[in-house]
Design a protein around this motif. Structure first.
Motif, PDB file in Angstrom:
ATOM      1  N   MET A   1     -21.705  22.336   0.875  1.00  0.00           N
ATOM      2  CA  MET A   1     -20.546  21.793   0.194  1.00  0.00           C
ATOM      3  C   MET A   1     -20.637  21.989  -1.304  1.00  0.00           C
ATOM      4  SD  MET A   1     -18.322  20.671   2.272  1.00  0.00           S
ATOM      5  CE  MET A   1     -17.348  19.750   1.104  1.00  0.00           C
ATOM      6  N   ALA A   2     -21.856  22.114  -1.812  1.00  0.00           N
ATOM      7  CA  ALA A   2     -22.006  22.286  -3.254  1.00  0.00           C
ATOM      8  C   ALA A   2     -21.312  23.555  -3.716  1.00  0.00           C
ATOM      9  CB  ALA A   2     -23.477  22.302  -3.635  1.00  0.00           C
ATOM     10  N   PHE A   3     -21.441  24.628  -2.927  1.00  0.00           N
ATOM     11  CA  PHE A   3     -20.793  25.886  -3.298  1.00  0.00           C
ATOM     12  C   PHE A   3     -19.277  25.736  -3.242  1.00  0.00           C
ATOM     13  CE2 PHE A   3     -24.916  27.574  -1.667  1.00  0.00           C
ATOM     14  CZ  PHE A   3     -25.365  28.078  -2.872  1.00  0.00           C
ATOM     15  N   LEU A   4     -18.796  25.058  -2.203  1.00  0.00           N
ATOM     16  CA  LEU A   4     -17.345  24.893  -2.074  1.00  0.00           C
ATOM     17  C   LEU A   4     -16.797  24.030  -3.200  1.00  0.00           C
ATOM     18  CD1 LEU A   4     -17.051  24.342   1.796  1.00  0.00           C
ATOM     19  CD2 LEU A   4     -16.715  26.450   0.496  1.00  0.00           C
ATOM     20  N   GLU A   5     -17.543  22.981  -3.594  1.00  0.00           N
ATOM     21  CA  GLU A   5     -17.100  22.135  -4.689  1.00  0.00           C
ATOM     22  C   GLU A   5     -17.064  22.876  -6.005  1.00  0.00           C
ATOM     23  OE1 GLU A   5     -19.755  18.879  -4.579  1.00  0.00           O
ATOM     24  OE2 GLU A   5     -18.825  17.909  -2.835  1.00  0.00           O
ATOM     25  N   LEU A   6     -17.873  23.938  -6.133  1.00  0.00           N
ATOM     26  CA  LEU A   6     -17.852  24.754  -7.350  1.00  0.00           C
ATOM     27  C   LEU A   6     -16.723  25.764  -7.344  1.00  0.00           C
ATOM     28  CD1 LEU A   6     -21.683  25.416  -7.847  1.00  0.00           C
ATOM     29  CD2 LEU A   6     -20.212  23.869  -9.157  1.00  0.00           C
ATOM     30  N   MET A  10     -15.084  30.310   1.031  1.00  0.00           N
ATOM     31  CA  MET A  10     -15.872  30.150   2.254  1.00  0.00           C
ATOM     32  C   MET A  10     -16.571  31.454   2.645  1.00  0.00           C
ATOM     33  SD  MET A  10     -13.633  27.702   4.757  1.00  0.00           S
ATOM     34  CE  MET A  10     -13.165  26.052   4.270  1.00  0.00           C
ATOM     35  N   ARG A  11     -15.882  32.561   2.481  1.00  0.00           N
ATOM     36  CA  ARG A  11     -16.465  33.851   2.861  1.00  0.00           C
ATOM     37  C   ARG A  11     -17.698  34.155   2.025  1.00  0.00           C
ATOM     38  NH1 ARG A  11     -14.456  37.785   5.850  1.00  0.00           N
ATOM     39  NH2 ARG A  11     -12.394  36.789   5.831  1.00  0.00           N
ATOM     40  N   ARG A  12     -17.586  33.916   0.697  1.00  0.00           N
ATOM     41  CA  ARG A  12     -18.726  34.188  -0.175  1.00  0.00           C
ATOM     42  C   ARG A  12     -19.851  33.188   0.083  1.00  0.00           C
ATOM     43  NH1 ARG A  12     -18.725  34.267  -6.828  1.00  0.00           N
ATOM     44  NH2 ARG A  12     -20.901  34.937  -7.064  1.00  0.00           N
ATOM     45  N   THR A  13     -19.493  31.922   0.362  1.00  0.00           N
ATOM     46  CA  THR A  13     -20.504  30.906   0.676  1.00  0.00           C
ATOM     47  C   THR A  13     -21.272  31.284   1.939  1.00  0.00           C
ATOM     48  OG1 THR A  13     -19.181  29.167  -0.361  1.00  0.00           O
ATOM     49  CG2 THR A  13     -20.871  28.478   1.226  1.00  0.00           C
ATOM     50  N   ALA A  14     -20.541  31.730   2.951  1.00  0.00           N
ATOM     51  CA  ALA A  14     -21.196  32.133   4.199  1.00  0.00           C
ATOM     52  C   ALA A  14     -22.143  33.295   3.964  1.00  0.00           C
ATOM     53  CB  ALA A  14     -20.137  32.509   5.236  1.00  0.00           C
ATOM     54  N   ARG A  15     -21.737  34.240   3.102  1.00  0.00           N
ATOM     55  CA  ARG A  15     -22.578  35.387   2.813  1.00  0.00           C
ATOM     56  C   ARG A  15     -23.825  34.974   2.043  1.00  0.00           C
ATOM     57  NH1 ARG A  15     -18.707  38.420   1.494  1.00  0.00           N
ATOM     58  NH2 ARG A  15     -18.718  37.984  -0.751  1.00  0.00           N
ATOM     59  N   MET A  16     -23.688  34.019   1.123  1.00  0.00           N
ATOM     60  CA  MET A  16     -24.824  33.567   0.328  1.00  0.00           C
ATOM     61  C   MET A  16     -25.819  32.756   1.159  1.00  0.00           C
ATOM     62  SD  MET A  16     -22.722  32.440  -3.089  1.00  0.00           S
ATOM     63  CE  MET A  16     -24.152  31.697  -3.848  1.00  0.00           C
ATOM     64  N   VAL A  17     -25.309  31.939   2.081  1.00  0.00           N
ATOM     65  CA  VAL A  17     -26.173  31.086   2.908  1.00  0.00           C
ATOM     66  C   VAL A  17     -26.737  31.834   4.106  1.00  0.00           C
ATOM     67  CG1 VAL A  17     -26.243  28.929   4.233  1.00  0.00           C
ATOM     68  CG2 VAL A  17     -24.891  29.067   2.149  1.00  0.00           C
ATOM     69  N   GLY A  18     -26.041  32.897   4.532  1.00  0.00           N
ATOM     70  CA  GLY A  18     -26.509  33.666   5.676  1.00  0.00           C
ATOM     71  C   GLY A  18     -25.984  33.164   6.998  1.00  0.00           C
ATOM     72  N   VAL A  27     -18.831  22.871   9.056  1.00  0.00           N
ATOM     73  CA  VAL A  27     -19.569  21.949   8.193  1.00  0.00           C
ATOM     74  C   VAL A  27     -18.611  21.238   7.236  1.00  0.00           C
ATOM     75  CG1 VAL A  27     -21.326  21.804   6.385  1.00  0.00           C
ATOM     76  CG2 VAL A  27     -21.718  23.247   8.391  1.00  0.00           C
ATOM     77  N   LYS A  28     -17.658  21.985   6.701  1.00  0.00           N
ATOM     78  CA  LYS A  28     -16.688  21.390   5.761  1.00  0.00           C
ATOM     79  C   LYS A  28     -15.851  20.330   6.462  1.00  0.00           C
ATOM     80  CE  LYS A  28     -12.927  22.694   2.617  1.00  0.00           C
ATOM     81  NZ  LYS A  28     -11.900  21.843   3.254  1.00  0.00           N
ATOM     82  N   ARG A  29     -15.388  20.655   7.675  1.00  0.00           N
ATOM     83  CA  ARG A  29     -14.570  19.691   8.408  1.00  0.00           C
ATOM     84  C   ARG A  29     -15.391  18.463   8.799  1.00  0.00           C
ATOM     85  NH1 ARG A  29     -12.449  22.952  11.531  1.00  0.00           N
ATOM     86  NH2 ARG A  29     -13.874  22.812  13.312  1.00  0.00           N
ATOM     87  N   ARG A  30     -16.656  18.641   9.165  1.00  0.00           N
ATOM     88  CA  ARG A  30     -17.505  17.509   9.526  1.00  0.00           C
ATOM     89  C   ARG A  30     -17.740  16.603   8.323  1.00  0.00           C
ATOM     90  NH1 ARG A  30     -22.345  19.954  11.061  1.00  0.00           N
ATOM     91  NH2 ARG A  30     -21.252  20.619  12.931  1.00  0.00           N
ATOM     92  N   TYR A  31     -17.921  17.222   7.165  1.00  0.00           N
ATOM     93  CA  TYR A  31     -18.153  16.423   5.952  1.00  0.00           C
ATOM     94  C   TYR A  31     -16.898  15.624   5.589  1.00  0.00           C
ATOM     95  CZ  TYR A  31     -19.384  15.214   1.167  1.00  0.00           C
ATOM     96  OH  TYR A  31     -19.644  14.521   0.013  1.00  0.00           O
ATOM     97  N   GLU A  32     -15.745  16.245   5.751  1.00  0.00           N
ATOM     98  CA  GLU A  32     -14.496  15.557   5.422  1.00  0.00           C
ATOM     99  C   GLU A  32     -14.236  14.394   6.369  1.00  0.00           C
ATOM    100  OE1 GLU A  32     -11.696  18.675   5.628  1.00  0.00           O
ATOM    101  OE2 GLU A  32     -12.087  19.428   3.579  1.00  0.00           O
ATOM    102  N   GLU A  33     -14.658  14.511   7.639  1.00  0.00           N
ATOM    103  CA  GLU A  33     -14.382  13.476   8.628  1.00  0.00           C
ATOM    104  C   GLU A  33     -15.411  12.355   8.610  1.00  0.00           C
ATOM    105  OE1 GLU A  33     -14.162  15.497  12.319  1.00  0.00           O
ATOM    106  OE2 GLU A  33     -12.234  16.466  11.887  1.00  0.00           O
ATOM    107  N   THR A  34     -16.679  12.695   8.388  1.00  0.00           N
ATOM    108  CA  THR A  34     -17.751  11.695   8.522  1.00  0.00           C
ATOM    109  C   THR A  34     -18.443  11.372   7.208  1.00  0.00           C
ATOM    110  OG1 THR A  34     -19.420  13.387   9.018  1.00  0.00           O
ATOM    111  CG2 THR A  34     -18.161  12.488  10.877  1.00  0.00           C
ATOM    112  N   GLY A  35     -18.311  12.239   6.196  1.00  0.00           N
ATOM    113  CA  GLY A  35     -18.975  11.995   4.931  1.00  0.00           C
ATOM    114  C   GLY A  35     -20.403  12.502   4.869  1.00  0.00           C
TER     115      GLY A  35
END
Length: 326
Positions: A1-6, A10-18, A27-35
């Motif tokens: 989420m840190a990358f998305l908040e910056l 999503m495409r570049r984040t996925a490429r950076m994280v692998g 992961v983004k949807r889970r964070y938005e629903e559960t925190g």
């Protein structure tokens, strides 16, 4: 989420994280629903075997290591009237770190063989390197022209089992073989001798091996040196025993059916690998013989020395196995 908040996509984040873009979205949807990022707790599929049945499966295999999953499944059905799939049996065994492997092979050991091996191990356990340096470990071996060590795998897709490129072709009787003799000791090795023109008999062993090679090498070794050869028929023939007594060759007493205690067996394995790795490989028996002679000299002496001085470890393993294989 840190990358998305910056503000990173999503495409570049996925490429950076692998990971895949779909994973980032989850992961983004889970964070938005559960925190938080952790997966929601779930019960999962209920376990189809009880703890008692799991112990039964494991103990059944430990009592007979050569059973397969289907046999354990049938035995469980007959004794406990419970139907469990063979896949479940394999999973339970894997959970106990019991996985199918190719079994090691060796000669059949009767009680008298185990007793003799255990006695030999205890008698020589206190030998130091000085004592083992006086032993010439000798033996014969046979190398086939076309053979496989069973260690090579093939990469294939589903349905390609019988694809020509995935088949390991075999030649009947290995395309012929070369029978050789040699000996090793801590400070050197004998020549590699090809045994040709028929079977190695006791008379030939005495004249062509002991007289021509083993005897002269023993004479140049340290005082009190001994020959170690196994109890094969050519070695124990009456004519060989008479020759040994006549020329005064000291022979080390050796327990029957104990190839695992002879360090030269490991030298044979290395010699076979060196010959198989030659490019181009030998395609005739004459070329195989030449390759064996050349590669025998290429084995580093420090490896042979380590094999000889590994005897205390081998003997300790035999003692732990109560005379069994190490």
């Amino acid at each position: 989420m840190a990358f998305l908040e910056l503000g990173i996509s999503m495409r570049r984040t996925a490429r950076m994280v692998g990971v895949t873009v779909r994973t980032v979205q989850k992961v983004k949807r889970r964070y938005e629903e559960t925190g938080h990022y952790l997966r929601r707790p779930c019960n999962g599929r209920p376990r189809c075997t009880s703890a008692r049945e799991d112990r039964y499966i494991i103990s059944t295999v430990l009592r007979n290591r050569h059973q397969n999953a289907v046999e354990v499944q049938q035995q469980l059905l007959q004794t406990r009237r419970d139907y469990i799939s063979d896949s479940t049996v394999r999973r339970r065994l894997a959970e106990a770190n019991l996985k199918p492997r190719r079994p090691a092979s060796g000669p059949k050991l009767e009680r008298q063989h185990r007793v003799a091996r255990l006695r030999y191990a205890r008698e020589h356990m206190q030998w130091d390197e000085e004592a083992w340096s006086r032993i010439l470990f000798a033996d014969e071996s046979r190398f086939s022209l076309y053979t496989s060590d069973g260690r090579r795998s093939v990469y294939r897709r589903p349905g390609e089992r019988y694809l020509q490129a995935c088949i390991s072709e075999r030649v009947q009787y290995g395309g012929g073989s070369v029978h050789v003799w040699a000996g090793i000791f801590s400070e050197g090795r004998t020549e590699l001798v090809a045994i040709e023109n028929g079977t190695l008999t006791g008379q030939r062993y005495a004249q062509e091996i002991l007289n021509e090679y083993a005897g002269p090498y023993l004479a140049n070794m340290r005082d009190g040196s001994m020959l170690m050869h196994d109890n094969a028929r050519p070695h124990t023939a009456h004519i060989v025993q008479e020759y040994i007594q006549e020329v005064g060759i000291s022979v080390m007493a050796w327990p029957s059916r104990s190839p695992d205690l002879n360090p030269i067996e490991h030298a044979w394995d290395e010699l076979g690998r060196l010959v198989r790795n030659r490019r181009p490989p030998p395609t005739t028996l004459r070329a195989l013989k030449q390759a064996l002679v050349e590669e025998w000299e290429n084995i580093p002496q420090h490896r042979l020395r380590n094999l000889v001085f590994s005897m205390p470890n081998l003997l300790a393993a035999v003692i732990r196995a109560r005379g069994g294989f190490n």
